[in-house]
Design a protein around this motif. Structure first.
Motif, PDB file in Angstrom:
ATOM      1  N   VAL A  61       2.437 -15.126 -55.239  1.00  0.00           N
ATOM      2  CA  VAL A  61       3.273 -13.988 -55.627  1.00  0.00           C
ATOM      3  C   VAL A  61       3.385 -12.988 -54.481  1.00  0.00           C
ATOM      4  O   VAL A  61       4.481 -12.491 -54.166  1.00  0.00           O
ATOM      5  CB  VAL A  61       2.697 -13.310 -56.886  1.00  0.00           C
ATOM      6  N   ALA A  62       2.255 -12.706 -53.826  1.00  0.00           N
ATOM      7  CA  ALA A  62       2.274 -11.767 -52.700  1.00  0.00           C
ATOM      8  C   ALA A  62       3.130 -12.298 -51.556  1.00  0.00           C
ATOM      9  O   ALA A  62       3.883 -11.539 -50.920  1.00  0.00           O
ATOM     10  CB  ALA A  62       0.844 -11.501 -52.212  1.00  0.00           C
ATOM     11  N   PHE A  63       3.030 -13.589 -51.293  1.00  0.00           N
ATOM     12  CA  PHE A  63       3.829 -14.213 -50.235  1.00  0.00           C
ATOM     13  C   PHE A  63       5.317 -14.071 -50.535  1.00  0.00           C
ATOM     14  O   PHE A  63       6.113 -13.686 -49.660  1.00  0.00           O
ATOM     15  CB  PHE A  63       3.446 -15.688 -50.116  1.00  0.00           C
ATOM     16  N   ALA A  64       5.692 -14.372 -51.782  1.00  0.00           N
ATOM     17  CA  ALA A  64       7.105 -14.264 -52.169  1.00  0.00           C
ATOM     18  C   ALA A  64       7.602 -12.827 -52.061  1.00  0.00           C
ATOM     19  O   ALA A  64       8.717 -12.573 -51.578  1.00  0.00           O
ATOM     20  CB  ALA A  64       7.284 -14.796 -53.591  1.00  0.00           C
ATOM     21  N   LEU A  65       6.781 -11.883 -52.500  1.00  0.00           N
ATOM     22  CA  LEU A  65       7.169 -10.479 -52.407  1.00  0.00           C
ATOM     23  C   LEU A  65       7.355 -10.055 -50.956  1.00  0.00           C
ATOM     24  O   LEU A  65       8.264  -9.276 -50.631  1.00  0.00           O
ATOM     25  CB  LEU A  65       6.111  -9.596 -53.084  1.00  0.00           C
ATOM     26  N   ALA A  66       6.478 -10.549 -50.075  1.00  0.00           N
ATOM     27  CA  ALA A  66       6.588 -10.181 -48.666  1.00  0.00           C
ATOM     28  C   ALA A  66       7.888 -10.692 -48.055  1.00  0.00           C
ATOM     29  O   ALA A  66       8.507 -10.011 -47.225  1.00  0.00           O
ATOM     30  CB  ALA A  66       5.388 -10.725 -47.888  1.00  0.00           C
ATOM     31  N   TRP A  67       8.321 -11.883 -48.461  1.00  0.00           N
ATOM     32  CA  TRP A  67       9.586 -12.403 -47.958  1.00  0.00           C
ATOM     33  C   TRP A  67      10.773 -11.623 -48.509  1.00  0.00           C
ATOM     34  O   TRP A  67      11.776 -11.410 -47.825  1.00  0.00           O
ATOM     35  CB  TRP A  67       9.720 -13.887 -48.325  1.00  0.00           C
ATOM     36  N   LEU A  68      10.658 -11.193 -49.758  1.00  0.00           N
ATOM     37  CA  LEU A  68      11.781 -10.497 -50.390  1.00  0.00           C
ATOM     38  C   LEU A  68      11.860  -9.020 -50.019  1.00  0.00           C
ATOM     39  O   LEU A  68      12.951  -8.478 -49.795  1.00  0.00           O
ATOM     40  CB  LEU A  68      11.662 -10.620 -51.910  1.00  0.00           C
ATOM     41  N   LEU A  69      10.704  -8.358 -49.929  1.00  0.00           N
ATOM     42  CA  LEU A  69      10.678  -6.905 -49.780  1.00  0.00           C
ATOM     43  C   LEU A  69      10.172  -6.420 -48.435  1.00  0.00           C
ATOM     44  O   LEU A  69      10.202  -5.215 -48.163  1.00  0.00           O
ATOM     45  CB  LEU A  69       9.810  -6.290 -50.895  1.00  0.00           C
ATOM     46  N   GLY A  70       9.691  -7.325 -47.607  1.00  0.00           N
ATOM     47  CA  GLY A  70       9.183  -6.911 -46.302  1.00  0.00           C
ATOM     48  C   GLY A  70       7.926  -6.054 -46.418  1.00  0.00           C
ATOM     49  O   GLY A  70       7.066  -6.301 -47.268  1.00  0.00           O
ATOM     50  N   ARG A  71       7.843  -5.011 -45.593  1.00  0.00           N
ATOM     51  CA  ARG A  71       6.642  -4.162 -45.580  1.00  0.00           C
ATOM     52  C   ARG A  71       6.411  -3.467 -46.917  1.00  0.00           C
ATOM     53  O   ARG A  71       5.270  -3.148 -47.278  1.00  0.00           O
ATOM     54  CB  ARG A  71       6.742  -3.118 -44.464  1.00  0.00           C
ATOM     55  N   ALA A  72       7.482  -3.207 -47.648  1.00  0.00           N
ATOM     56  CA  ALA A  72       7.320  -2.551 -48.952  1.00  0.00           C
ATOM     57  C   ALA A  72       6.411  -3.370 -49.871  1.00  0.00           C
ATOM     58  O   ALA A  72       5.673  -2.813 -50.694  1.00  0.00           O
ATOM     59  CB  ALA A  72       8.681  -2.346 -49.603  1.00  0.00           C
ATOM     60  N   ALA A  73       6.435  -4.704 -49.711  1.00  0.00           N
ATOM     61  CA  ALA A  73       5.585  -5.561 -50.547  1.00  0.00           C
ATOM     62  C   ALA A  73       4.110  -5.305 -50.274  1.00  0.00           C
ATOM     63  O   ALA A  73       3.287  -5.354 -51.192  1.00  0.00           O
ATOM     64  CB  ALA A  73       5.927  -7.022 -50.291  1.00  0.00           C
ATOM     65  N   VAL A  74       3.788  -5.044 -49.013  1.00  0.00           N
ATOM     66  CA  VAL A  74       2.382  -4.787 -48.660  1.00  0.00           C
ATOM     67  C   VAL A  74       1.877  -3.561 -49.402  1.00  0.00           C
ATOM     68  O   VAL A  74       0.791  -3.570 -50.000  1.00  0.00           O
ATOM     69  CB  VAL A  74       2.222  -4.601 -47.140  1.00  0.00           C
ATOM     70  N   TRP A  75       2.672  -2.503 -49.387  1.00  0.00           N
ATOM     71  CA  TRP A  75       2.242  -1.282 -50.049  1.00  0.00           C
ATOM     72  C   TRP A  75       2.270  -1.428 -51.565  1.00  0.00           C
ATOM     73  O   TRP A  75       1.440  -0.818 -52.259  1.00  0.00           O
ATOM     74  CB  TRP A  75       3.101  -0.107 -49.585  1.00  0.00           C
ATOM     75  N   LEU A  76       3.167  -2.250 -52.084  1.00  0.00           N
ATOM     76  CA  LEU A  76       3.199  -2.514 -53.516  1.00  0.00           C
ATOM     77  C   LEU A  76       1.930  -3.244 -53.955  1.00  0.00           C
ATOM     78  O   LEU A  76       1.275  -2.866 -54.943  1.00  0.00           O
ATOM     79  CB  LEU A  76       4.441  -3.337 -53.867  1.00  0.00           C
ATOM     80  N   VAL A  77       1.565  -4.289 -53.217  1.00  0.00           N
ATOM     81  CA  VAL A  77       0.373  -5.074 -53.550  1.00  0.00           C
ATOM     82  C   VAL A  77      -0.887  -4.238 -53.351  1.00  0.00           C
ATOM     83  O   VAL A  77      -1.806  -4.253 -54.189  1.00  0.00           O
ATOM     84  CB  VAL A  77       0.319  -6.354 -52.689  1.00  0.00           C
ATOM     85  N   THR A  78      -0.935  -3.484 -52.252  1.00  0.00           N
ATOM     86  CA  THR A  78      -2.106  -2.647 -51.995  1.00  0.00           C
ATOM     87  C   THR A  78      -2.256  -1.576 -53.058  1.00  0.00           C
ATOM     88  O   THR A  78      -3.370  -1.288 -53.530  1.00  0.00           O
ATOM     89  CB  THR A  78      -2.002  -1.998 -50.604  1.00  0.00           C
ATOM     90  N   ALA A  79      -1.141  -0.970 -53.466  1.00  0.00           N
ATOM     91  CA  ALA A  79      -1.187   0.036 -54.529  1.00  0.00           C
ATOM     92  C   ALA A  79      -1.701  -0.568 -55.835  1.00  0.00           C
ATOM     93  O   ALA A  79      -2.453   0.078 -56.581  1.00  0.00           O
ATOM     94  CB  ALA A  79       0.199   0.646 -54.731  1.00  0.00           C
TER      95      ALA A  79
END
Length: 409
Positions: free
Chosen positions: A216-234
């Protein structure tokens, strides 16, 4: 000639073989072997640098890492872990555990500084081969009634393969990055599929969750870029903050449709979470002290509920690393853990696109596994986290070299 000599350094080659091939594969027969193989590999890498006259460079790198915001936050967390042993039920025992944790952390610091600089050419491919070998061996053991363990006389319980499957499930991300960075995307996808298949036939449910969280994190990173990192970290930080409340109500939060699906062991884990979470409020600020989870039944006697067939506080640990931090280190420890997670997220966010996705997947996988399984301070698990971190640093560096068109080391 100098560069070639460095690449041929026997200690560097031995370190890569030990960390890439032996560390994953040996887990099939020795379920906690990363607590030996990972530190030994890190020390070999440091020896390779020392043999090349780069010892001072290694020292400077370690000191520079300790002076970063992440290094400072991590040192503060380690300090609080050690101090908390003073009010633990058995202080001397807890101080010994703190020493073990500090030793793993020290070797991890050496590994993070030494391994990337001492790695042989295409080191990441050694890891990909090792993860493939471990996955194949695990599949053979699981499907053919443990022929290798029977042959060697190792313990035959299938649950002993859990550690190996979990390690493979988190190491697959840097291994897949090593393949993908060279344009071998089908090979990376094949390795991922193999690891998924192994997790599904094993009894290590935590490994399935780890793979799912990473995917899921991998897919989010491809779709959202850096925003995915902060989403997952949050999301991780929010879970850290809410864990005492969530775990106290864990049974109520599980949908009724899943009640008949979960194994008895899963329900036992829910009871463990509930009872340990109840204890947090009594000493919420500083906790009960390091490794107090092991002795909490003595410290906090409880009356068993009708549905309980055993005292959950005798489980030895919380089976949730974040909850264990809350129980033993209190809100202070949980806050320090949250800061460390944010700073790791910042490092991941700084990576370029493709490598960022793999790094975020590894980060999410490690957190997910830690959230539902194992004791927070089990040395084999801490060493596995260090192994993933070091290999991710190696493969990120290799990916950068490949993309820049220069030979990787």
């Amino acid at each position: 000639m100098g560069a070639e000599a460095k690449l041929a350094n026997p200690a560097a080659v031995a370190a890569v073989v030990l960390l890439g091939i032996v560390a994953p594969g040996l887990l099939i027969l020795a379920s906690q072997s990363t607590q030996v193989t990972a530190p030994a590999g890190f020390v070999l890498a440091a020896a390779a640098l020392a043999a090349d006259g780069r010892g001072p460079e290694l020292g400077r790198s370690i000191r520079a890492g300790a002076a970063t915001p992440l290094g400072i936050a991590f040192c503060l967390l380690m300090g609080w872990i050690a101090v908390s042993a003073l009010w633990a039920p058995r202080p001397l025992y807890s101080l010994g555990v703190a020493g073990q944790i500090a030793l793993v952390a020290a070797t991890a610091a050496v590994g993070l500084a030494a391994v990337p600089a001492a790695a042989v050419a295409r080191a990441g491919l050694w890891l990909a081969a090792g993860v493939t070998l471990a996955a194949v061996l695990a599949a053979v053991e699981l499907r053919l009634d443990a022929p290798l363990r029977t042959l060697t006389g190792a313990m035959l319980s299938m649950s002993r393969l859990n550690h190996a499957v979990i390690a493979v499930a988190v190491l697959v991300w840097p291994a897949a990055l090593a393949l993908s960075a060279r344009g071998w995307r089908w090979a990376a996808a094949g390795l991922y599929a193999l690891v998924v298949a192994v997790t599904l036939v094993s009894v290590a449910q935590a490994s399935v969750l780890g793979i799912l969280a990473g995917t899921v994190a991998f897919a989010l990173a491809w779709l959202l870029g850096r925003a995915a990192v902060w989403l997952v970290t949050a999301a991780m930080v929010a879970l850290v903050a809410a864990t005492p409340v969530l775990m106290e109500r864990a049974g109520d939060l599980i949908p009724g449709a899943l009640h008949s699906v979960l194994k008895a062991s899963a329900w036992e884990r829910v009871q463990i979470w509930h009872r340990f979470a109840e204890a947090v409020s009594d000493r919420w600020l500083a906790g009960y002290g390091l490794q107090a989870s092991r002795h909490l039944a003595e410290v906090r006697p409880i009356e068993l509920l009708p549905a309980e067939t055993f005292n959950p506080l005798t489980a030895g640990h919380t089976h949730n690393a974040v909850l264990q931090v809350w129980v033993e280190l209190g809100a202070v420890g949980a806050a320090l853990l949250a800061v460390v997670l944010v700073l790791v997220g910042r490092l991941v966010a700084a990576l370029p696109g493709a490598t960022r996705a793999f790094a975020l997947a590894a980060f999410a996988s490690l957190f997910a596994v830690a959230y539902v399984s194992h004791g927070a301070w089990q040395v084999w698990w801490l060493a596995t986290i260090a192994l993933v971190a070091v290999w991710m640093r190696v493969t990120v560096r290799e990916a950068g070299s490949v993309q820049a068109g220069s030979p990787s080391r």
